[in-house]
Write a protein that holds these residues in place. Sequence first.
Motif, PDB file in Angstrom:
ATOM      1  N   SER A  17       0.813  -1.208   0.000  1.00 48.77           N
ATOM      2  CA  SER A  17       0.000   0.000   0.000  1.00 48.77           C
ATOM      3  C   SER A  17       0.849   1.261   0.000  1.00 48.77           C
ATOM      4  O   SER A  17       0.411   2.305  -0.427  1.00 48.77           O
ATOM      5  N   ARG A  18       2.075   1.159   0.495  1.00 51.97           N
ATOM      6  CA  ARG A  18       2.924   2.339   0.513  1.00 51.97           C
ATOM      7  C   ARG A  18       3.866   2.377  -0.681  1.00 51.97           C
ATOM      8  O   ARG A  18       4.523   3.355  -0.910  1.00 51.97           O
ATOM      9  N   LEU A  19       3.966   1.287  -1.442  1.00 47.77           N
ATOM     10  CA  LEU A  19       4.830   1.265  -2.606  1.00 47.77           C
ATOM     11  C   LEU A  19       4.152   1.850  -3.830  1.00 47.77           C
ATOM     12  O   LEU A  19       4.772   2.508  -4.645  1.00 47.77           O
ATOM     13  N   PHE A  20       2.870   1.574  -4.005  1.00 43.53           N
ATOM     14  CA  PHE A  20       2.171   1.995  -5.200  1.00 43.53           C
ATOM     15  C   PHE A  20       0.909   2.739  -4.836  1.00 43.53           C
ATOM     16  O   PHE A  20       0.161   2.315  -3.983  1.00 43.53           O
ATOM     17  N   ALA A  21       0.658   3.836  -5.504  1.00 40.13           N
ATOM     18  CA  ALA A  21      -0.557   4.620  -5.295  1.00 40.13           C
ATOM     19  C   ALA A  21      -1.568   4.226  -6.349  1.00 40.13           C
ATOM     20  O   ALA A  21      -1.386   4.506  -7.516  1.00 40.13           O
ATOM     21  N   ALA A  22      -2.644   3.548  -5.943  1.00 39.81           N
ATOM     22  CA  ALA A  22      -3.759   3.170  -6.805  1.00 39.81           C
ATOM     23  C   ALA A  22      -3.311   2.483  -8.079  1.00 39.81           C
ATOM     24  O   ALA A  22      -3.866   2.678  -9.134  1.00 39.81           O
ATOM     25  N   GLY A  23      -2.241   1.674  -7.982  1.00 38.04           N
ATOM     26  CA  GLY A  23      -1.842   0.868  -9.120  1.00 38.04           C
ATOM     27  C   GLY A  23      -1.139   1.635 -10.224  1.00 38.04           C
ATOM     28  O   GLY A  23      -0.954   1.119 -11.306  1.00 38.04           O
ATOM     29  N   THR A  24      -0.730   2.852 -10.010  1.00 39.49           N
ATOM     30  CA  THR A  24      -0.114   3.647 -11.062  1.00 39.49           C
ATOM     31  C   THR A  24       1.372   3.384 -11.164  1.00 39.49           C
ATOM     32  O   THR A  24       1.991   3.745 -12.141  1.00 39.49           O
ATOM     33  N   GLY A  65      -7.272   2.118  -5.941  1.00 39.14           N
ATOM     34  CA  GLY A  65      -6.644   1.553  -4.762  1.00 39.14           C
ATOM     35  C   GLY A  65      -7.467   1.722  -3.506  1.00 39.14           C
ATOM     36  O   GLY A  65      -8.565   2.291  -3.512  1.00 39.14           O
ATOM     37  N   TRP A  66      -6.921   1.227  -2.426  1.00 34.32           N
ATOM     38  CA  TRP A  66      -7.547   1.283  -1.104  1.00 34.32           C
ATOM     39  C   TRP A  66      -7.434   2.695  -0.554  1.00 34.32           C
ATOM     40  O   TRP A  66      -6.346   3.269  -0.506  1.00 34.32           O
ATOM     41  N   GLU A  67      -8.553   3.279  -0.170  1.00 36.96           N
ATOM     42  CA  GLU A  67      -8.596   4.620   0.394  1.00 36.96           C
ATOM     43  C   GLU A  67      -9.423   4.560   1.670  1.00 36.96           C
ATOM     44  O   GLU A  67     -10.633   4.787   1.651  1.00 36.96           O
ATOM     45  N   PRO A  68      -8.798   4.229   2.799  1.00 35.86           N
ATOM     46  CA  PRO A  68      -9.564   4.059   4.030  1.00 35.86           C
ATOM     47  C   PRO A  68     -10.222   5.353   4.478  1.00 35.86           C
ATOM     48  O   PRO A  68      -9.627   6.426   4.366  1.00 35.86           O
ATOM     49  N   GLY A  79     -11.517  -1.143  -0.295  1.00 34.14           N
ATOM     50  CA  GLY A  79     -11.024  -2.286  -1.053  1.00 34.14           C
ATOM     51  C   GLY A  79     -10.209  -1.810  -2.228  1.00 34.14           C
ATOM     52  O   GLY A  79      -9.776  -0.659  -2.291  1.00 34.14           O
ATOM     53  N   VAL A  80     -10.015  -2.706  -3.196  1.00 32.37           N
ATOM     54  CA  VAL A  80      -9.236  -2.432  -4.393  1.00 32.37           C
ATOM     55  C   VAL A  80     -10.044  -2.914  -5.587  1.00 32.37           C
ATOM     56  O   VAL A  80     -10.625  -3.998  -5.541  1.00 32.37           O
ATOM     57  N   ASP A  81     -10.087  -2.121  -6.655  1.00 31.84           N
ATOM     58  CA  ASP A  81     -10.758  -2.529  -7.888  1.00 31.84           C
ATOM     59  C   ASP A  81      -9.719  -3.031  -8.875  1.00 31.84           C
ATOM     60  O   ASP A  81      -8.786  -2.296  -9.223  1.00 31.84           O
ATOM     61  N   LEU A  82      -9.893  -4.282  -9.315  1.00 33.80           N
ATOM     62  CA  LEU A  82      -8.982  -4.896 -10.270  1.00 33.80           C
ATOM     63  C   LEU A  82      -9.672  -5.041 -11.615  1.00 33.80           C
ATOM     64  O   LEU A  82     -10.814  -5.508 -11.682  1.00 33.80           O
ATOM     65  N   ALA A  83      -8.989  -4.674 -12.689  1.00 37.92           N
ATOM     66  CA  ALA A  83      -9.547  -4.826 -14.030  1.00 37.92           C
ATOM     67  C   ALA A  83      -9.822  -6.311 -14.283  1.00 37.92           C
ATOM     68  O   ALA A  83      -8.948  -7.158 -14.080  1.00 37.92           O
ATOM     69  N   CYS A 155     -17.337   0.288 -11.136  1.00 35.24           N
ATOM     70  CA  CYS A 155     -16.222   0.821 -11.925  1.00 35.24           C
ATOM     71  C   CYS A 155     -16.705   1.315 -13.283  1.00 35.24           C
ATOM     72  O   CYS A 155     -17.691   0.824 -13.821  1.00 35.24           O
ATOM     73  N   ALA A 156     -15.952   2.254 -13.877  1.00 33.42           N
ATOM     74  CA  ALA A 156     -16.250   2.720 -15.226  1.00 33.42           C
ATOM     75  C   ALA A 156     -15.921   1.626 -16.245  1.00 33.42           C
ATOM     76  O   ALA A 156     -16.610   1.462 -17.242  1.00 33.42           O
ATOM     77  N   ALA A 157     -14.856   0.855 -15.993  1.00 35.17           N
ATOM     78  CA  ALA A 157     -14.462  -0.276 -16.835  1.00 35.17           C
ATOM     79  C   ALA A 157     -14.809  -1.554 -16.073  1.00 35.17           C
ATOM     80  O   ALA A 157     -14.973  -1.525 -14.847  1.00 35.17           O
ATOM     81  N   PRO A 158     -14.927  -2.684 -16.763  1.00 33.71           N
ATOM     82  CA  PRO A 158     -15.227  -3.935 -16.053  1.00 33.71           C
ATOM     83  C   PRO A 158     -14.177  -4.222 -14.976  1.00 33.71           C
ATOM     84  O   PRO A 158     -12.981  -4.101 -15.221  1.00 33.71           O
ATOM     85  N   CYS A 159     -14.652  -4.574 -13.787  1.00 33.04           N
ATOM     86  CA  CYS A 159     -13.715  -4.835 -12.695  1.00 33.04           C
ATOM     87  C   CYS A 159     -14.330  -5.770 -11.669  1.00 33.04           C
ATOM     88  O   CYS A 159     -15.516  -6.062 -11.691  1.00 33.04           O
ATOM     89  N   VAL A 160     -13.465  -6.233 -10.760  1.00 30.47           N
ATOM     90  CA  VAL A 160     -13.920  -6.938  -9.564  1.00 30.47           C
ATOM     91  C   VAL A 160     -13.427  -6.131  -8.367  1.00 30.47           C
ATOM     92  O   VAL A 160     -12.284  -5.660  -8.350  1.00 30.47           O
ATOM     93  N   HIS A 161     -14.328  -5.910  -7.409  1.00 29.99           N
ATOM     94  CA  HIS A 161     -13.959  -5.212  -6.177  1.00 29.99           C
ATOM     95  C   HIS A 161     -13.478  -6.272  -5.192  1.00 29.99           C
ATOM     96  O   HIS A 161     -14.173  -7.244  -4.917  1.00 29.99           O
ATOM     97  N   TRP A 162     -12.276  -6.075  -4.666  1.00 35.10           N
ATOM     98  CA  TRP A 162     -11.629  -7.020  -3.768  1.00 35.10           C
ATOM     99  C   TRP A 162     -11.455  -6.335  -2.420  1.00 35.10           C
ATOM    100  O   TRP A 162     -10.812  -5.292  -2.321  1.00 35.10           O
TER     101      TRP A 162
END
Length: 198
Positions: A17-24, A65-68, A79-83, A155-162
């Motif tokens: 969570s501290r290495l990557f911001a929202a998967g970017t 990404g996760w935004e508590p 949670g996290v949204d994965l494509a 999500c705007a694009a197809p995704c799964v919320h984890w």
Amino acid sequence: MLVVALTVAALLAPPASRLFAAGTGDVASPPSPPAGGGARRAADDAVPAIARTWPVGVRPQVLRGWEPPATVYGPGHRGVDLAAAPGTLVRAMTDGRVSFAGRVAGKGVVSVELAGTGDPPLRTTYEPVRASVPQGAEVTAGEVVGTVEAGGSHCAAPCVHWGLLRGESYLDPLSLLPPWLLHRGPSRLLPVLGVPLP
């Protein structure tokens, strides 16, 4: 010696969570302290990196990404949204027991309690997912627990919320992934210059 140094560096790396911001791929700043009475939990708060696989695909794109939230009822993303395209297989990340498989507010949801993660156990959730396992089933790492449904995603694009919870507290699901599973690309050995050969 180089292998030992690389292994130690990987073990001491900060949580995902501290290495990557929202998967970017951008480096994220350290989390800010909790506000509103401590409703927010740290991403690595008692979360062992025990995942053996991503829930969908090999290294899916993180769409959000996760935004508590700062407070229990505050805004955030728990949670996290994965494509993931509709029909994508959803897999158990590690061994566990299906604690819920059904519909919530019209969406298919599967929850898996992770074995050996304490009391209360860690619990992963996936939606929108059409379950392929019944509630109470024991699952192993990599076993298919359902497929991504065509509708019901936020999500705007197809995704799964984890999602990831311990009791009623939400945690960062990416913290379940060990560094070897989280980081992109294969490991590469680099030459060591200036070190005499044995």
